[in-house]
Design a protein around this motif. Structure first.
Motif, PDB file in Angstrom:
ATOM      1  N   ALA A   1       0.712  -1.247   0.001  1.00  0.00           N
ATOM      2  CA  ALA A   1      -0.020   0.042  -0.015  1.00  0.00           C
ATOM      3  C   ALA A   1       1.054   1.338   0.233  1.00  0.00           C
ATOM      4  CB  ALA A   1      -0.989   0.016   1.247  1.00  0.00           C
ATOM      5  N   LEU A   2       0.441   2.392  -0.709  1.00  0.00           N
ATOM      6  CA  LEU A   2       1.060   3.766  -0.592  1.00  0.00           C
ATOM      7  C   LEU A   2       0.330   4.383   0.183  1.00  0.00           C
ATOM      8  CD1 LEU A   2       1.742   3.912  -4.383  1.00  0.00           C
ATOM      9  CD2 LEU A   2       3.162   2.925  -2.760  1.00  0.00           C
ATOM     10  N   ALA A   3       0.969   5.607   0.704  1.00  0.00           N
ATOM     11  CA  ALA A   3       0.480   6.818   1.436  1.00  0.00           C
ATOM     12  C   ALA A   3      -0.880   7.077   0.954  1.00  0.00           C
ATOM     13  CB  ALA A   3       1.364   7.990   1.539  1.00  0.00           C
ATOM     14  N   GLY A   4      -1.904   7.242   2.100  1.00  0.00           N
ATOM     15  CA  GLY A   4      -3.149   7.732   1.612  1.00  0.00           C
ATOM     16  C   GLY A   4      -3.237   9.262   1.433  1.00  0.00           C
ATOM     17  N   HIS A   5      -2.440   9.901   1.962  1.00  0.00           N
ATOM     18  CA  HIS A   5      -2.435  11.284   1.833  1.00  0.00           C
ATOM     19  C   HIS A   5      -1.176  11.694   1.075  1.00  0.00           C
ATOM     20  CE1 HIS A   5      -3.302  15.399   2.871  1.00  0.00           C
ATOM     21  NE2 HIS A   5      -2.195  15.663   3.543  1.00  0.00           N
ATOM     22  N   LEU A   6      -1.226  12.552   0.356  1.00  0.00           N
ATOM     23  CA  LEU A   6      -0.062  13.104  -0.629  1.00  0.00           C
ATOM     24  C   LEU A   6       0.713  12.016  -0.911  1.00  0.00           C
ATOM     25  CD1 LEU A   6       0.447  16.314   1.349  1.00  0.00           C
ATOM     26  CD2 LEU A   6      -1.051  16.144  -0.693  1.00  0.00           C
ATOM     27  N   PRO A   7       0.206  11.097  -1.922  1.00  0.00           N
ATOM     28  CA  PRO A   7       0.936   9.784  -2.134  1.00  0.00           C
ATOM     29  C   PRO A   7       2.189  10.231  -3.032  1.00  0.00           C
ATOM     30  CG  PRO A   7      -1.074   9.960  -3.300  1.00  0.00           C
ATOM     31  CD  PRO A   7      -1.004  11.111  -2.475  1.00  0.00           C
ATOM     32  N   VAL A   8       2.404  11.360  -3.733  1.00  0.00           N
ATOM     33  CA  VAL A   8       3.449  11.662  -4.610  1.00  0.00           C
ATOM     34  C   VAL A   8       4.447  12.438  -4.034  1.00  0.00           C
ATOM     35  CG1 VAL A   8       3.903  12.699  -6.940  1.00  0.00           C
ATOM     36  CG2 VAL A   8       1.741  11.729  -6.457  1.00  0.00           C
ATOM     37  N   ALA A   9       5.811  11.992  -4.287  1.00  0.00           N
ATOM     38  CA  ALA A   9       6.847  12.745  -3.902  1.00  0.00           C
ATOM     39  C   ALA A   9       7.508  13.306  -5.037  1.00  0.00           C
ATOM     40  CB  ALA A   9       7.873  11.601  -3.065  1.00  0.00           C
TER      41      ALA A   9
END
Length: 719
Positions: free
Chosen positions: A47-55
């Motif tokens: 799973a990826l980050a639920g909030h602000l998943p793009v760096a």
């Protein structure tokens, strides 16, 4: 729908019969429009980050065509640590965004900085994920990022290269060490020796009250300059703000360090120098970034120190060559601190015993005010300066026999009765540049005012634009027609002095071994320029030998630099009232020599600035150097979209680096023949010039196989 139509049912409408190339372009446009913005949810089943998943990441690649940000997905397990400003590791290379059968295609791990977190990406395909958060310590603040970007744009360089200079290498042990709590602001200091300057106390009061005064400070000779810098820092700290002081070398740092410790006590400032070692330097840097320490002193790497709530930036002796960074994009500490003063709206102090043309320009334009002492105080603090010209040397039997004129022998004998005597001797070297045989005025090109050189017996040409002097040259000062070669070099005199004064110890200070201090006992101290040790109580006398060795250098700054080095040595001599005497062996009528006799470096810099304005020289104009193999330089100039006002001088051949010698930055490899072109633009067009050169260099680096071309903004050695 058939696969020929891309499976969308939208390609054929209104474009039947269109050429295949147009159909391919339309299909690609439709595919991008139908593809949603990337908002990753899983990566390899995780799973990826639920909030602000793009760096958004800046990768540590210092090539110009990759000078941009790249988007990565943030795995859920890295969500808490992946904050803006931290160091990360990402996969970068071929196939960075492509996924096949659940794994990436190619690419290796590379360091980078996480710039910001986003809800979605502009990239239409799947995103690769962050591989690692190296440390949760946020080392790249928004202010430091903005400064680094401004420096990169100013010098036509990449942001990654600037950040390599700005952020020191990580030390895990230093990060684990807690920083102390910040100390309360100290009380405002008394003016002390700032009373010697007409606006000195007012400058300190403004800093202590939270103001942002900007001044060019012509310091009086003697040892009090370090204490005066310390008081300026203390006044800034008293306002609750931070201060940054950049110094040319470790010896100057040690003097200001001692002055600050004596004034404020231990632990109130950080020292950033390469001599401290990686771990200690990083620990000091972290204490500054965390706000535990608000005052920083150091050498040129400290110009990027992340001081919080910056109230003052100060630079000592901006003409010293050590303030110019040798790593790309080769920024100068003075220009970086000017950018910081503008970005942070803080105070600015440019100080030194001498005065550069750039400092004079800051005052002439009204950007900074003069911070000087009255002439009575200058005369009281300066030593007596006497001159020996070429005519005197020719008639002097002692000078011909022992390489020292009689006046110098007399000054040495008198000085040794009262203390140590300094002897400044330039380094060796030879150049084929020409000057008037009568008045010694450097020969300049009538087309571009570049220096004339004589590579052959009957060949006189410009070192900038390469034009040959077809008609007879004549001197604009005296009307003479005869030329002479200018020799840059010096004769070592330590042995002669040792034989002449056998009972007196002779000490040397130079590149191999630099002395910091010498005792007050009688001794002869032979030093190269810039390596002069400080004598306890000051030198009784000083000899400045072979003045033509510095005045005849093939450099636009030869006179300014010679005066700066002479004043730097003479400032270590006792005042005239205490018997301090300086003897300079150079033609007395020359402008730098007269400025030394009058102790008027500011007047010399103002006159130099006026002449450069007439001739279109820096700093009034902006200049860049492009060097490389001849065909590569010519191709680069053809491809660059230079401003219409740009004037290209050259190309001309560069001296071949002898085998076994180290390669200079931007210079040819040993044995190779390179050429260099200078590009000059009028005031106000410097940003357009750097943008054009950066764009052309980025296009060149994107093509594999092209020969190298070096671009340098504000080259220090334009001849």
């Amino acid at each position: 729908m058939s696969s020929e139509n891309g499976g969308t049912g939208r390609v054929d409408g209104g474009v039947r019969g269109a050429p295949p190339e147009q159909l391919a372009l339309i299909r690609e446009t439709v595919r991008k429009a139908d593809t949603p913005r990337a908002r990753p949810r899983t990566w390899r089943g995780a799973a990826l980050a639920g909030h602000l998943p793009v760096a958004r990441v800046l990768v540590d690649k210092g090539v110009l065509h990759l000078d941009r940000y790249f988007d990565y997905a943030v795995p859920e397990e890295l969500d808490a640590d992946a904050q803006p400003g931290v160091r990360v590791r990402v996969r970068f290379g071929a196939g960075r965004h492509r996924v096949r059968e659940g794994r990436r295609e190619g690419g290796g791990l590379i360091d980078g900085f996480l710039i910001e977190r986003l809800a979605e990406s502009d990239y239409p395909g799947p995103l690769a994920a962050l591989a690692q958060v190296v440390s949760p310590e946020p080392v790249l603040s928004e202010e430091l990022l903005g400064l680094a970007r401004a420096v990169a744009d100013r010098y036509a360089g990449s942001l990654a290269d600037v950040l390599q200079l700005a952020v020191p290498p990580r030390s895990a042990r230093a990060e684990r060490r807690p920083s102390p709590a910040p100390a309360p602001p100290p009380p405002a200091p008394e003016p002390g020796s700032w009373d010697r300057y007409e606006q000195g106390p007012a400058f300190l009061r403004s800093l202590a009250a939270g103001g942002a005064p900007r001044a060019v400070w012509n310091a009086l000779p003697g040892p009090l300059w370090s204490e005066e810098l310390a008081r300026a820092v203390a006044a800034t700290l008293a306002s609750g703000r931070g201060a940054l002081v950049v110094l040319p070398d470790g010896r100057a740092v040690a003097r200001v360090d001692a002055a600050l410790t004596g004034l404020l006590g231990e632990g109130r400032h950080a020292v950033l120098t390469a001599d401290a070692g990686p771990e200690k330097r990083y620990a000091q840097w972290l204490a500054v970034r965390r706000g535990s320490v608000r005052a920083v002193i150091g050498t040129r790497a400290a110009m990027f120190a992340p001081v919080q709530d910056l109230g003052l930036v100060a630079l000592w002796d901006d003409g010293d060559g050590s303030h110019g960074e040798q790593h790309a994009p080769q920024p100068h500490a003075r220009e970086v601190l000017l950018l910081r003063a503008a970005q942070d709206r803080c105070g600015f102090l440019l100080g030194g015993w001498s005065c550069t043309v750039e400092a004079a320009q800051l005052v002439e334009t009204g950007w900074a005010g003069p911070l000087v002492a009255g002439r009575d105080r200058v005369r009281a603090a300066a030593p007596l300066v006497r001159t020996v010209g070429d005519g005197d040397l020719a008639r002097d039997e002692a000078a011909r026999a022992a390489r020292l004129p009689s006046l110098a022998w007399q000054a040495v004998r008198e000085g040794l009765r009262r203390g140590p005597v300094l002897v400044q001797v330039p380094r060796r070297g030879y150049v084929p540049r020409m000057a008037c045989a009568g008045c010694r005025t450097p020969a300049r090109c009538r087309h571009c005012s570049g220096p004339m050189e004589a590579p052959g017996a009957d060949d006189l040409r410009c070192g900038w634009c390469g034009r040959r002097e077809e008609s007879g040259w004549h001197c604009p000062e005296c009307g003479g027609f005869r030329l002479r070669a200018q020799v840059v070099g010096a004769r070592r005199t330590a042995e002669e002095l040792g034989r002449a004064f056998p009972a007196v110890p002779v000490r040397t200070s130079g590149r191999e071994h630099v002395l910091d201090t010498v005792p007050a006992a009688p001794a002869l101290v032979v030093s190269t320029p810039g390596a002069e040790p400080v004598a306890e109580g000051g030198y009784a006398a000083a000899l400045l030998l072979d003045g033509w060795a510095m005045l005849g250098r093939p450099d636009l700054r030869a006179g300014e630099d010679a005066l700066r080095r002479w004043i730097g040595a003479a400032a270590l001599v006792r005042p005239q009232a205490e018997g301090g005497t300086v003897v300079v062996v150079a033609e007395p009528t020359l402008r730098p020599v007269q400025a030394l006799v009058r102790w008027d470096p500011v007047g010399h810099a103002v006159r130099e600035l006026g002449e450069r304005a007439e001739l279109g020289f820096p700093p009034v104009s902006r200049m860049a150097a492009v060097s490389g193999p001849g065909e590569a330089v010519a191709g680069f100039l053809r491809a660059a979209d230079l401003p219409g006002e740009a004037e290209v001088l050259g190309p001309v051949p560069l001296p071949v680096t002898p085998a076994g010698r180290p390669r200079r930055p931007g210079g040819p490899p040993p044995g190779d023949q390179w050429e260099r072109a200078l590009i000059r633009v009028p005031p106000g067009r410097g940003a357009a010039l750097t943008a054009a050169l950066k764009s052309a260099q980025a296009a060149r680096t994107a093509r594999a196989g092209d020969e190298p071309v070096w671009v340098r903004i504000d080259p220090p050695d334009i001849g």
